[in-house]
Design a protein around this motif. Sequence first.
Motif, short mmCIF file in Angstrom:
data_model
loop_
_atom_site.label_atom_id
_atom_site.label_comp_id
_atom_site.label_asym_id
_atom_site.label_seq_id
_atom_site.Cartn_x
_atom_site.Cartn_y
_atom_site.Cartn_z
N VAL A 340 12.50 -35.29 -14.87
CA VAL A 340 11.21 -34.80 -14.35
C VAL A 340 10.27 -36.03 -14.37
O VAL A 340 9.91 -36.42 -15.18
CB VAL A 340 10.72 -33.70 -15.20
N MET A 341 10.19 -36.36 -12.96
CA MET A 341 9.18 -37.57 -12.80
C MET A 341 7.83 -37.32 -12.81
O MET A 341 7.44 -36.43 -11.86
CB MET A 341 9.82 -38.31 -11.40
N VAL A 342 7.11 -37.93 -13.15
CA VAL A 342 5.61 -37.85 -13.18
C VAL A 342 4.94 -38.94 -13.22
O VAL A 342 5.58 -39.95 -13.47
CB VAL A 342 5.01 -36.97 -14.58
N SER A 343 3.73 -39.03 -12.90
CA SER A 343 2.79 -40.51 -12.96
C SER A 343 1.76 -40.32 -13.90
O SER A 343 1.17 -39.33 -13.89
CB SER A 343 2.19 -40.67 -11.46
N GLY A 344 1.44 -41.34 -14.78
CA GLY A 344 0.50 -41.44 -15.94
C GLY A 344 0.97 -42.40 -16.96
O GLY A 344 1.64 -43.28 -16.80
N ASN A 345 0.02 -42.42 -17.72
CA ASN A 345 0.33 -43.43 -19.15
C ASN A 345 1.31 -42.76 -20.12
O ASN A 345 1.00 -41.84 -20.93
CB ASN A 345 -1.03 -43.47 -19.50
N GLN A 346 2.65 -43.46 -20.11
CA GLN A 346 3.57 -43.15 -20.87
C GLN A 346 3.47 -42.80 -22.28
O GLN A 346 3.70 -42.23 -23.07
CB GLN A 346 4.80 -43.96 -20.64
N VAL A 347 2.69 -44.06 -22.86
CA VAL A 347 2.28 -44.28 -24.25
C VAL A 347 1.45 -43.21 -24.59
O VAL A 347 1.76 -42.56 -25.54
CB VAL A 347 1.60 -45.58 -24.44
N LEU A 348 0.35 -42.81 -23.86
CA LEU A 348 -0.47 -41.46 -24.45
C LEU A 348 0.12 -40.49 -24.44
O LEU A 348 -0.15 -39.54 -25.33
CB LEU A 348 -1.62 -41.82 -23.53
N LEU A 349 0.83 -40.23 -23.30
CA LEU A 349 1.69 -38.83 -23.11
C LEU A 349 2.49 -38.77 -24.40
O LEU A 349 2.71 -37.47 -24.85
CB LEU A 349 2.27 -38.68 -21.79
#
Length: 451
Positions: A340-349
Amino acid sequence: MNSIRTRLLMWLMVPLAVVAGFVSLETFYSSRKISNDLNDRTLLAASLTILEHVVSTNGNLLAEATLETLTESLGDRFFYHVTGPNGAFVTGYSEFPRPPIQGDVALDEPVYFDGVHQGVAVRAVRVRRDLTERELNGVTTITTWQHVGKRSELTFSLFSQSLMRLLLLVLAAGAIVWFAVLLGLRPLIRLQAAIDQRTPYDLNPIKRKMPLELAGIVGSMNELFERVARSKKNRERFIGDAAHQLRNPVAAIKVQAETSLEANSKTAMQSGLQQIVDVTDRSDAMISKLLSGASAYAMDRSQNAAFDLSELVNERARIAGAAAFDKGQEFSVSGTDTPVMVSGNQVLLGEAVSNLIDNAIRHNPTDAKIGVRLETGDNQVTISVSDTGKPFSQEAFLELTQPFLTGGDDLSGSGLGLSIAKDIAKAHGGYLATFQEEDGKRVSLMLPTGS
């Protein structure tokens, strides 16, 4: 040219000056044409008048008084030359300018040309007529010419008058442009004044009415003020939260240290030191969560990157799930088999997912069932953590998502887990919600697909 006023004037006046230059050239040629046409018609009229006189006097010379009258009327010295049939000289000046193209032309068709007579530039006209008079029976040719001094003076007189009007027009346009630029830049000056009057602590939006061209700039500035105000508020919140939460651990460490120093036995000292280590560990975890929350506050969405959310959820579930197994809880993960590809801050999520799982493990008994599920649909992706514990009411859930508010049980943590997860979701354009299920509750972190 750093001045907008100077640039505008240059952009307006330079093209206007170029156009004025072309108009000046056109005016000069028009003035010369008008002068030539006027004088050519006068020259032709004089030529025909002389021819009539020659015919009526049987080829006599023009009277000196008449020649002077013509000269005064035409403005320049006047000459003529008349030839009869077969090119025989009739009267006039024997030396005369020849047209550049020799040969006969149509009868009564005037031929104008420029020439030189006695070293002086002249303008001439040649006309052929078929006469039936007794002395002039046949084709007669008359050539008349005059100096061009007055003709040139008339050209430059017309040109100078037109040029003066054009110059006045350019100067008037320049003055109008100057005042128009001054008036047009007044909104910028008012905007500068509005900014200069602000203090470093005034981050309220600019509410002055501005032209459409400045509305975008003012909107961007207001947006910047809003971001700065939000950053300032978050920084103050972080500092306040950190000071509030670290005060008690620091005081506890001090008390334990003093107690250890006063201990009468090695065992009591080791016990005190162990308590110091425990408080330090809890403080370290607290600081880590505070920093995560600060990162969520300060997140810049322009730094987002695409990543596989399924892989992230599996990784965090594997790390946090170990604590559930150690506690004897049943733990499961579903919906993460496909990317499931998303765009965001991987560390925070990842931090948000870990907080939700940790919250469920910490606040549920040993026989609880905890499940992590990833779902997609309707332009939204949802990460849910469910458990078999007591459901939250919406009012209670709203309180628990505030910083440092805990469930109040003996297993309560720092009170930052749900608060940080909510802030991270909000920073990604999503939100945090709770739902009641048949055998417990579910807390879901919902994100837009393009987050």
